[in-house]
Design an enzyme around this catalytic site. Structure first.
Site: not given
Ligand SMILES: NC(=O)c1ccc[n+]([C@@H]2O[C@H](COP(=O)([O-])OP(=O)(O)OC[C@H]3O[C@@H](n4cnc5c(N)ncnc54)[C@H](OP(=O)(O)O)[C@@H]3O)[C@@H](O)[C@H]2O)c1
Length: 312
Positions: A197-199, A201, A56
């Site tokens: 990515s529970p939301l 992405r 990251y």
């Molecule tokens: N192991 C792996 O291969 C892998 C792959 C992907 C992710 N991950 C991990 O999983 C974590 C979470 O996944 P992710 O960040 O990819 O996706 P996510 O949590 O599903 O979604 C993140 C996106 O949603 C937005 N968001 C979050 N909360 C919100 C809300 N209440 N209202 C409106 N928009 C909202 C964020 O924007 P803002 O930041 O602008 O709020 C960002 O654009 C990552 O941070 C990482 O630590 C691991």
């Protein structure tokens, strides 16, 4: 905030935890001051587990998370990961793992990584050899618990046979159901499921936009759900989910996180947000307890996940 056990080795985390990918990569430019405020807000609201990775921002994300958590380091657990190359290839050779773990400790400014994951399997290095090196760090006191990410059932079993695995990290959300196939092996071996990515992405956040609205560095440009031929159909699904969330007096993001919490008691979602207000919205999902009927209604709206796949 309730806590959940990940594995049988003693690791326990807040039921909603925090993912720090977006603070350094993946979602376009981030403001460090706001990201740090978001991370600290999460802690103030009861979040005790924070997830990052070397890749990251190639150390930038770890440095920022380390700075944000420095005053409260002993109150939280920190997870990081090794295994990518800068061109998104895999590298879990022992010498590379050793180099990355030392970098991660330095970047985070900590003496011990609470949870160390292999980020993704490496077809060129047997998982037994990978976990063998990870175990050396446990023996040396530099790592407390081990995890694997993006791994299949066979890899999880083989890893666990070398050293107990506390957590699998895999994508899981109302839009991405593949991880459910791993429930039997996780339950058999007592391994926790960290849902990334529970939301979906941001597709399940109430703030989704078509991909031309995102920065060129935003990886949603390349995800199937956002492809023009799938986007409108997925928006129609989201409209139905939003109406259902509103009927319960909650936001779509809260419905999405409560759905994960209700699926099994060994699942810990790690939503990522760089905004303190959105972090607060996500954490408040713990107040929503979905019934079996609610889960059935959501599954009826989205029987097989989002249209177009998460990776294509
Ligand atoms: N192991 C792996 O291969 C892998 C792959 C992907 C992710 N991950 C991990 O999983 C974590 C979470 O996944 P992710 O960040 O990819 O996706 P996510 O949590 O599903 O979604 C993140 C996106 O949603 C937005 N968001 C979050 N909360 C919100 C809300 N209440 N209202 C409106 N928009 C909202 C964020 O924007 P803002 O930041 O602008 O709020 C960002 O654009 C990552 O941070 C990482 O630590 C691991």
């Amino acid at each position: 905030m309730q806590h959940r056990k990940l594995g049988r080795q003693g690791l326990s985390t807040s039921e909603i935890s925090y993912g720090a990918l977006g603070t350094a990569a993946g979602y376009g430019p981030a403001d460090d001051t706001e990201s740090i405020a978001a991370i600290r807000r999460a802690y103030e609201l009861g979040v005790t587990h924070f997830d990052t990775a070397e890749m990251y921002g190639w150390g930038m994300g770890e440095k920022l998370l380390g700075r944000a958590l420095a005053p409260i380091r002993d109150e939280v657990t920190i997870a990081t990961k090794f295994g990518y190359t800068p061109t998104f290839g895999q590298d879990s050779r022992p010498e590379h793992i050793r180099e990355v773990v030392d970098n991660s400790l330095r970047n985070l400014g900590i003496d011990t990584i609470d949870l160390l994951y292999q980020h993704l399997p490496d077809p060129n290095v047997a998982i037994e050899d990978v976990v063998g090196v990870m175990k050396e760090f446990v023996d040396a006191g530099k790592v407390k618990y081990l995890g694997v990410s993006n791994a299949d059932a066979d890899t999880i079993r083989r890893a666990h046979a070398v050293h107990p695995i506390s957590a699998l990290q895999d994508e899981y959300s109302i839009f991405a159901h593949d991880g459910e196939a791993l429930f039997p092996v996780l339950e058999e071996l007592g391994i926790g499921f960290v849902a990334y990515s529970p939301l979906a992405r941001g597709f399940l956040s109430g703030a989704v936009k078509s991909r031309d609205h995102y920065d060129a560095s935003d990886y949603r440009q390349r995800i199937g759900w956002w492809k023009p031929e799938n986007f409108d159909a997925n928006l129609a699904i989201v409209d139905q989910l939003t109406a259902f969330a509103e009927s319960k007096g909650v936001a779509l993001s809260q419905l999405a996180l409560a759905w994960l919490l209700a699926k099994a008691d060994y699942i810990v979602p790690i939503p990522g947000s760089r905004n303190p207000g959105r972090v607060a919205e996500n954490v408040a999902a713990i107040e929503l307890a979905l019934t079996a009927d609610d889960l059935a209604r959501i599954d009826e709206i989205v029987p097989e996940g989002g249209i177009g796949g998460r990776l294509s």
